[in-house]
Design a protein around this motif. Sequence first.
Motif, PDB file in Angstrom:
ATOM      1  N   TYR A 258       0.850  -1.187   0.000  1.00 39.81           N
ATOM      2  CA  TYR A 258       0.000   0.000   0.000  1.00 39.81           C
ATOM      3  C   TYR A 258       0.887   1.240   0.000  1.00 39.81           C
ATOM      4  O   TYR A 258       2.082   1.194   0.302  1.00 39.81           O
ATOM      5  CB  TYR A 258      -0.923   0.007   1.229  1.00 39.81           C
ATOM      6  CG  TYR A 258      -0.181   0.009   2.554  1.00 39.81           C
ATOM      7  CD1 TYR A 258       0.229   1.207   3.150  1.00 39.81           C
ATOM      8  CD2 TYR A 258       0.107  -1.183   3.208  1.00 39.81           C
ATOM      9  CE1 TYR A 258       0.915   1.217   4.356  1.00 39.81           C
ATOM     10  CE2 TYR A 258       0.793  -1.186   4.413  1.00 39.81           C
ATOM     11  CZ  TYR A 258       1.205   0.014   4.983  1.00 39.81           C
ATOM     12  OH  TYR A 258       1.879   0.016   6.169  1.00 39.81           O
ATOM     13  N   GLY A 259       0.288   2.361  -0.324  1.00 39.41           N
ATOM     14  CA  GLY A 259       0.989   3.633  -0.239  1.00 39.41           C
ATOM     15  C   GLY A 259       0.639   4.323   1.052  1.00 39.41           C
ATOM     16  O   GLY A 259      -0.548   4.482   1.396  1.00 39.41           O
ATOM     17  N   GLU A 260       1.628   4.746   1.805  1.00 41.49           N
ATOM     18  CA  GLU A 260       1.375   5.311   3.130  1.00 41.49           C
ATOM     19  C   GLU A 260       0.529   6.584   3.071  1.00 41.49           C
ATOM     20  O   GLU A 260      -0.241   6.867   3.979  1.00 41.49           O
ATOM     21  CB  GLU A 260       2.700   5.603   3.831  1.00 41.49           C
ATOM     22  CG  GLU A 260       3.446   4.348   4.253  1.00 41.49           C
ATOM     23  CD  GLU A 260       4.659   4.666   5.092  1.00 41.49           C
ATOM     24  OE1 GLU A 260       4.733   4.160   6.232  1.00 41.49           O
ATOM     25  OE2 GLU A 260       5.519   5.430   4.617  1.00 41.49           O
ATOM     26  N   ASP A 261       0.644   7.357   2.005  1.00 38.82           N
ATOM     27  CA  ASP A 261      -0.087   8.622   1.911  1.00 38.82           C
ATOM     28  C   ASP A 261      -1.376   8.513   1.101  1.00 38.82           C
ATOM     29  O   ASP A 261      -2.049   9.513   0.850  1.00 38.82           O
ATOM     30  CB  ASP A 261       0.816   9.696   1.266  1.00 38.82           C
ATOM     31  CG  ASP A 261       2.029   9.996   2.116  1.00 38.82           C
ATOM     32  OD1 ASP A 261       1.917   9.938   3.347  1.00 38.82           O
ATOM     33  OD2 ASP A 261       3.106  10.274   1.536  1.00 38.82           O
ATOM     34  N   VAL A 262      -1.708   7.301   0.686  1.00 35.51           N
ATOM     35  CA  VAL A 262      -2.908   7.096  -0.123  1.00 35.51           C
ATOM     36  C   VAL A 262      -4.128   6.957   0.783  1.00 35.51           C
ATOM     37  O   VAL A 262      -4.057   6.334   1.853  1.00 35.51           O
ATOM     38  CB  VAL A 262      -2.752   5.842  -1.018  1.00 35.51           C
ATOM     39  CG1 VAL A 262      -4.032   5.573  -1.801  1.00 35.51           C
ATOM     40  CG2 VAL A 262      -1.570   6.021  -1.964  1.00 35.51           C
ATOM     41  N   GLU A 263      -5.249   7.534   0.332  1.00 30.78           N
ATOM     42  CA  GLU A 263      -6.513   7.367   1.077  1.00 30.78           C
ATOM     43  C   GLU A 263      -7.268   6.191   0.468  1.00 30.78           C
ATOM     44  O   GLU A 263      -7.495   6.144  -0.738  1.00 30.78           O
ATOM     45  CB  GLU A 263      -7.372   8.624   0.987  1.00 30.78           C
ATOM     46  CG  GLU A 263      -8.689   8.493   1.750  1.00 30.78           C
ATOM     47  CD  GLU A 263      -9.619   9.663   1.527  1.00 30.78           C
ATOM     48  OE1 GLU A 263     -10.708   9.679   2.144  1.00 30.78           O
ATOM     49  OE2 GLU A 263      -9.267  10.547   0.721  1.00 30.78           O
TER      50      GLU A 263
END
Length: 988
Positions: A258-263
Amino acid sequence: MTEPSDTTRDWRDTVFLPKTDFPMKAGLAAKEPAILERWARIGVYDRLREQRSGRERFILHDGPPYANGDIHMGHAMNKILKDIVVRSQSLMGKDAPYVPGWDCHGLPIEWKIEEAYRAKKRSKDEVPAAEFRQECREYAAKWVSVQAAQFERLGVMGDWADPYLTMNYASEAAIAGELLKFAMSGQLYRGAKPVMWSPVEKTALAEAEVEYEDVVSTQIDVAFEIVDAPNAPELVGAHAVIWTTTPWTIPVNQALAYGEDVEYVLLTPSYGRELTDRSFDNASAVGSKKLVIARELIETAKVRIGFTAFSEHASVKGTDLAGATARHPMHHLGGFFARPRTFLAGDFVTTDAGTGLVHMAPDHGEDDFLLCKSVGIDPVFAVDGAGMYREDWAWLGGQGSVINKKFVASDGPICSDLRDAGALLAASDDFAHSYPHSWRSKAKIIFRATPQWFIPMDGQRVSTSLDTNGVEGSAPPPPLASSEVEKRVPGAAPDELPAFASAAGFGPVVNPGGNAPTLRELALDAIERTTWVPARSQNRIRSMVEGRPDWVISRQRAWGVPIPLYVNRATGDYLRDDAVNSRILDAFRSGGADAWFAADHQALLGSGHALGDYEVVTDILDVWFDSGSTHVFTIEQRYGEGVRANLYLEGSDQHRGWFQSSLLESVGTRGRAPYDAVLTHGFALDGNGRKMSKSVGNVVDPLKIIGESGADILRLWVAQTDYFEDVRIGKEVLAGTGDTYRKLRNTFRYLLGALEGFEDNERVAVGDMPELERYVLRELGTLDVELRAAAEAFEFNRYARALTDFAQDDLSAFFFDIRKDCLYCDAPGSAKRRAYRTVLDTLFHALVRYAAPILCFTAEEVWQARFPSEDGSVHFLEWPELPAVAGDTPLATNWDDVRALRETVTEAIEPLRREKTIRSSLEAEITVPVLPLAAAELAEIFIVADVTQGDAVSVARTDRLKCGRCWRHLPEVAEDGALCHRCAEVVA
């Protein structure tokens, strides 16, 4: 019988017309082979080496083509350009040897032998390895001979009697020796990581062996049920959605990223139709499942999956997924598939496409491998060398191939099983994108984790005692201890490993340390210290070296130089022993690479080591390591240790190929680049700018051009192109080249004819010459400076353009045109005619030299036409020494003005010529606003009857009568056909 009067006599026999046997019709295709034969007979190349012995040396190191077929236009362009460089350096007085060479190992040649086997319905595996290798050797030797003759026919001058071949025993020993240098300094490790792999050829591939083609793939969206989420418990029971265009990697999935800054949004889709509709083939999967998708990608996911609306339940940040786990869609198979799939933070996860969640298969992706490796998740080697899932794999074991479109299609076994498991949300066979293929077999490649040998770009610090261009050297590091190596594939349970993996040690793990630079750092520093032509090409190779992974140097093939290492079965470390290495290299020198495969390995190990304790490595070296080592046995072994090439010259694709492999090999063993400068040229395209292809039918064959028009036409084309970019060749392009060639040939023909009978006692000192002659000598001096600068910068487009423009504009259209009257009609002993012929002699000696690097055959023909000699050659000559011209600045300014005025006058005369008011400019009287020279001199320069000063340029027909010999309209001619004073004096 009475003598004819002056007005009726034909005076042509009194005119001094140029005389030469040099033909205007070139007939190069027939003449050039005879010139080549004479060069071979008198030993031009060897005699040049004798003549230039002790001079400053210029070494252009030849990049080795593969010995596997007739040459193509790319070969011709490359070799001709190299020859022009070498000949120009020789012309400038340097010792410029040229040693041609060939790559004789590797997949391209092995593939050809296998193709022959397949045609006979014979398998390579049925043939003894020694026999197969011998067939490869014989095949390469055949094509070396064929290509050598073809390159020679292009006019390429070199040491054809002693080229370098990577399959020569001495070369193979040198290559093995270079590999052992890396091993002894600790710059080598065996590890398991994804590499580019060809399932068809069953071997790892180098980046330079890969090309990209547009394909249409199957894309799928798959649901992974979340079973634990400590930071977002509301997600438990929902399904994380991943999107991939490589469905075959799902059976090897081990994690999710996952991307840490993705919602991310937790949602329930609404489909707007009955889920029992069988046209909706993912009905069992979608059901009423809650899905987790990145907010930015919901709209594109809706289109693929087929829902029309959705209910949003919650949203979480990527960081909330830390510690979460999901289960594999095939978890019911147990074992590997029953293990939880951990969510991992990946900085490579974006919201450009897909769902914002990425499935991780460390066996089949660089990002996957590195991220999983960081948490102890390792490859499981489920896919074998042929692209099949190994027999003991719980899902699809023994099936494949993974590059087969039917196998991975939306109705293939992978998608069918996922559909039955209720995990396939969407599948379609319509995703268009670019995908890597083997440039040899044209088949798709895959990324596949395999046990390979690597040279690390960053891990091991490079230590060398050799000069590193300012980089401090240090002693080699000590051998690695057993505690520094990994005994097996870490992180994988023993029952999940194939036999080959559990039996082989993967290591050593190289520990960075010390203050010495890494291989990457050394290479980047060497790039800065190298001259790149054109300069922009430096950015290309720099970016490639900055981003390249560790160098995979092993191949699982038969034809090549083996990796001559012994791996300790207990520790996994490879043996580092100078005495053993010495025996290995002695065996290579006497028996070549084959000596390793037929060796008494106990004898090579000696009494200090027991063969039973060691695994004998049988992988062969990446062919790019072979070619990257050619500087060792071609330059250093011929010219001395520490000597390096002045120039490497190849196509732009070699930034990721030979330029880079040579750089890495040299900085890894010597601390510096193997070259001072690198020239990059573009590719040869057809006349419409398309890539040449046999299937398209647009291939332009250099051998056909040579057979029809001669090699010099092809050589002139190469020189005239802007070869730093991609260039075009076709009928129209070659027609233009032919026109240029004819103008140059006509210039030489005129010089030869005009200089017929010229002797040294006819010469006139520069100070005694008319201004026009001194002006032309000054222009020649300007050309000389321009050509030398262009040659030194390897800018032969500029060189050829300057030479042809001078021949056409300064000579044929100006100087020759003006002075033809003097040449034809002045008395042989007249000062002006002698001055003119003196300048023509200077021009001849300069121009034939200038042309020789490009028009190597024509320049020889021209030289022999004037100075015939069985033992002589224009290519023995050096750059011309030109006479100095005093007072050149005012001279140039004045004559530049005269030339500009002459062009204006010529344009003004042309309408009257078209209207047939006058038949030639000799019948014109000109009025000009200013007289930069005396009127009589201007009349000669403008080739008109008279020049007077007036308000503007104007033209009128003269009423003067024409001299019967020189055809000039002069006031002293009493009647048409009578002689002017000059002609009367000459014929008296």
